[in-house]
Motif scaffolding. Structure first.
Motif, PDB file in Angstrom:
ATOM      1  N   ALA A 130       0.825  -1.210   0.000  1.00 33.70           N
ATOM      2  CA  ALA A 130       0.000   0.000   0.000  1.00 33.70           C
ATOM      3  C   ALA A 130       0.858   1.259   0.000  1.00 33.70           C
ATOM      4  O   ALA A 130       0.545   2.230  -0.698  1.00 33.70           O
ATOM      5  N   GLU A 131       1.938   1.240   0.758  1.00 33.48           N
ATOM      6  CA  GLU A 131       2.806   2.414   0.827  1.00 33.48           C
ATOM      7  C   GLU A 131       3.408   2.743  -0.538  1.00 33.48           C
ATOM      8  O   GLU A 131       3.418   3.906  -0.972  1.00 33.48           O
ATOM      9  N   THR A 132       3.908   1.721  -1.236  1.00 35.08           N
ATOM     10  CA  THR A 132       4.519   1.930  -2.547  1.00 35.08           C
ATOM     11  C   THR A 132       3.506   2.489  -3.535  1.00 35.08           C
ATOM     12  O   THR A 132       3.790   3.441  -4.274  1.00 35.08           O
ATOM     13  N   LEU A 133       2.312   1.927  -3.541  1.00 40.83           N
ATOM     14  CA  LEU A 133       1.287   2.355  -4.496  1.00 40.83           C
ATOM     15  C   LEU A 133       0.740   3.737  -4.161  1.00 40.83           C
ATOM     16  O   LEU A 133       0.541   4.581  -5.048  1.00 40.83           O
ATOM     17  N   ALA A 134       0.492   3.996  -2.877  1.00 41.43           N
ATOM     18  CA  ALA A 134      -0.031   5.301  -2.480  1.00 41.43           C
ATOM     19  C   ALA A 134       0.996   6.407  -2.713  1.00 41.43           C
ATOM     20  O   ALA A 134       0.640   7.513  -3.146  1.00 41.43           O
ATOM     21  N   THR A 135       2.261   6.109  -2.451  1.00 40.16           N
ATOM     22  CA  THR A 135       3.318   7.091  -2.680  1.00 40.16           C
ATOM     23  C   THR A 135       3.402   7.463  -4.154  1.00 40.16           C
ATOM     24  O   THR A 135       3.742   8.606  -4.507  1.00 40.16           O
ATOM     25  N   ALA A 136       3.071   6.516  -5.025  1.00 41.01           N
ATOM     26  CA  ALA A 136       3.081   6.774  -6.468  1.00 41.01           C
ATOM     27  C   ALA A 136       1.826   7.502  -6.935  1.00 41.01           C
ATOM     28  O   ALA A 136       1.661   7.748  -8.138  1.00 41.01           O
ATOM     29  N   GLY A 137       0.930   7.829  -6.005  1.00 45.53           N
ATOM     30  CA  GLY A 137      -0.244   8.618  -6.354  1.00 45.53           C
ATOM     31  C   GLY A 137      -1.511   7.832  -6.642  1.00 45.53           C
ATOM     32  O   GLY A 137      -2.494   8.400  -7.126  1.00 45.53           O
ATOM     33  N   HIS A 138      -1.513   6.530  -6.336  1.00 43.88           N
ATOM     34  CA  HIS A 138      -2.696   5.719  -6.606  1.00 43.88           C
ATOM     35  C   HIS A 138      -3.654   5.710  -5.409  1.00 43.88           C
ATOM     36  O   HIS A 138      -3.250   5.938  -4.261  1.00 43.88           O
ATOM     37  N   ASP A 139      -4.916   5.439  -5.691  1.00 44.01           N
ATOM     38  CA  ASP A 139      -5.978   5.411  -4.688  1.00 44.01           C
ATOM     39  C   ASP A 139      -6.076   3.972  -4.169  1.00 44.01           C
ATOM     40  O   ASP A 139      -6.612   3.096  -4.853  1.00 44.01           O
ATOM     41  N   VAL A 140      -5.574   3.725  -2.956  1.00 44.03           N
ATOM     42  CA  VAL A 140      -5.430   2.366  -2.444  1.00 44.03           C
ATOM     43  C   VAL A 140      -6.430   2.085  -1.329  1.00 44.03           C
ATOM     44  O   VAL A 140      -6.536   2.845  -0.361  1.00 44.03           O
ATOM     45  N   LEU A 141      -7.149   0.973  -1.452  1.00 48.15           N
ATOM     46  CA  LEU A 141      -7.994   0.444  -0.386  1.00 48.15           C
ATOM     47  C   LEU A 141      -7.381  -0.864   0.087  1.00 48.15           C
ATOM     48  O   LEU A 141      -7.277  -1.818  -0.682  1.00 48.15           O
ATOM     49  N   GLY A 142      -6.971  -0.907   1.348  1.00 51.25           N
ATOM     50  CA  GLY A 142      -6.430  -2.129   1.926  1.00 51.25           C
ATOM     51  C   GLY A 142      -7.460  -2.782   2.830  1.00 51.25           C
ATOM     52  O   GLY A 142      -8.124  -2.106   3.623  1.00 51.25           O
ATOM     53  N   VAL A 143      -7.586  -4.096   2.722  1.00 48.08           N
ATOM     54  CA  VAL A 143      -8.526  -4.856   3.554  1.00 48.08           C
ATOM     55  C   VAL A 143      -7.768  -5.966   4.252  1.00 48.08           C
ATOM     56  O   VAL A 143      -7.042  -6.732   3.604  1.00 48.08           O
ATOM     57  N   ASP A 144      -7.909  -6.051   5.569  1.00 46.82           N
ATOM     58  CA  ASP A 144      -7.231  -7.093   6.332  1.00 46.82           C
ATOM     59  C   ASP A 144      -8.113  -7.510   7.500  1.00 46.82           C
ATOM     60  O   ASP A 144      -8.824  -6.675   8.078  1.00 46.82           O
ATOM     61  N   ILE A 145      -8.039  -8.778   7.855  1.00 39.77           N
ATOM     62  CA  ILE A 145      -8.891  -9.314   8.913  1.00 39.77           C
ATOM     63  C   ILE A 145      -8.308  -9.074  10.301  1.00 39.77           C
ATOM     64  O   ILE A 145      -8.988  -9.240  11.312  1.00 39.77           O
ATOM     65  N   SER A 146      -7.043  -8.669  10.362  1.00 40.36           N
ATOM     66  CA  SER A 146      -6.359  -8.468  11.645  1.00 40.36           C
ATOM     67  C   SER A 146      -6.464  -7.009  12.090  1.00 40.36           C
ATOM     68  O   SER A 146      -5.914  -6.120  11.437  1.00 40.36           O
TER      69      SER A 146
END
Length: 218
Positions: free
Chosen positions: A60-76
Motif C-alpha cells: 500500500a505504501e509503494t502504491l499510495a506514494t506513487a499517487g494511486h488510490d489504495v484500499l487495503g482490507v485485512d482481517i487483523s
C-alpha cells in the motif's frame, strides 16, 4: 467440535506478529520487483485493492506514494491499526474480504500478496473469481503465494499456529485462468524470512491481466 471451530482464526497469528511480520519480509526483492511491474502498467491515479494489506508496507505504501488510490482490507485489527498509522495516504478496512461489498469492474488493479494461504481451496478459487470480476477490463491482478500441494495442514509460522492450504504453481495458474484472467508474467524464488523461527520457503508471483473484451464481428 466442527472443523471450522478447530481451525485457527486467520487473523490471530497476524495479531500476534504485528510489526514482526513486516520486518521478516522486508528483504523480499521479488515482492518489490512485482510492485515495480505493476507500477509500470498503471495509469496515474489508478484505484487499487490490496487484499490482506498487513502493515501497509511495502504494497500500500509503494502504491499510495506513487499517487494511486489504495484500499487495503485485512482481517487483523492489529495489522490495520499499524497500516493506518504507517500509510495515512491509503484507506484501510478491518474486515473479511468476503464481507466487503465490491462492485464489478471497479478497480484498475488488485494485489493479493500471500493472503490466500489460510483459506481452503474452494474459498481461494471463489475469491480469485470474485477479484477477477472487480477488475476493470485491461486491469491487473498480482498474486503471490507459497506454491505447495497442501490442504488443511496445521503448521507453525513464525512461532504462531496456522492451518495452511495451497496449490501447486500449475494448479494455481489454472485457477487464475478459469477465473477469466491471463497470466502475463511470473517469477518463482526461494525466500527465508528474517525471523529466528523461519525456514526457507518457495514463493510464486503471478502477474495477471483481465482481457479487454473485443466487439463481435458484424
Amino acid at each position: 467440535m466442527t472443523d471450522d471451530q478447530q481451525r485457527p482464526h486467520p487473523g490471530a497469528a497476524f495479531d500476534a506478529l504485528g510489526a514482526e511480520y513486516e520486518k521478516a519480509f522486508a528483504g523480499s526483492r521479488t515482492h518489490r520487483r512485482s510492485l515495480e511491474w505493476l507500477l509500470g502498467r498503471l495509469a496515474p491515479g489508478s484505484r487499487v485493492l490490496d487484499v490482506g494489506s498487513g502493515t501497509g508496507r511495502p504494497t500500500a505504501e509503494t502504491l499510495a506514494t506513487a499517487g494511486h488510490d489504495v484500499l487495503g482490507v485485512d482481517i487483523s485489527p492489529v495489522m490495520v491499526e499499524l497500516a493506518a498509522r504507517q500509510v495515512p495516504a491509503a484507506t484501510f478496512r478491518c474486515a473479511d474480504i468476503d464481507d466487503v461489498p465490491l462492485e464489478d469492474a471497479s478497480f484498475d488493479a488488485v494485489c493479493v500478496y500471500f493472503s490466500l494461504l489460510q483459506l481452503d481451496r474452494r474459498e481461494q478459487t471463489e475469491l480469485v473469481g470474485r477479484l477477477a470480476r472487480v477488475l476493470k477490463p485491461g486491469g491487473y491482478l498480482v498474486l503471490a503465494t507459497v506454491p505447495l500441494d497442501v490442504e488443511g495442514v496445521d503448521a507453525v509460522f513464525m512461532g504462531q499456529p496456522v492451518r495452511v492450504t495451497s496449490f501447486t504453481a500449475q494448479a494455481l495458474a489454472t485457477v487464475v485462468e478459469e477465473a477469466g484472467l491471463e497470466v502475463v508474467a511470473e517469477e518463482a524464488t526461494l525466500f527465508t524470512p528474517a525471523h529466528p523461527d523461519a525456514r526457507p520457503e518457495p514463493h510464486l508471483f503471478l502477474h495477471c491481466r483481465r482481457p479487454v473484451a473485443t466487439a463481435p464481428d458484424a
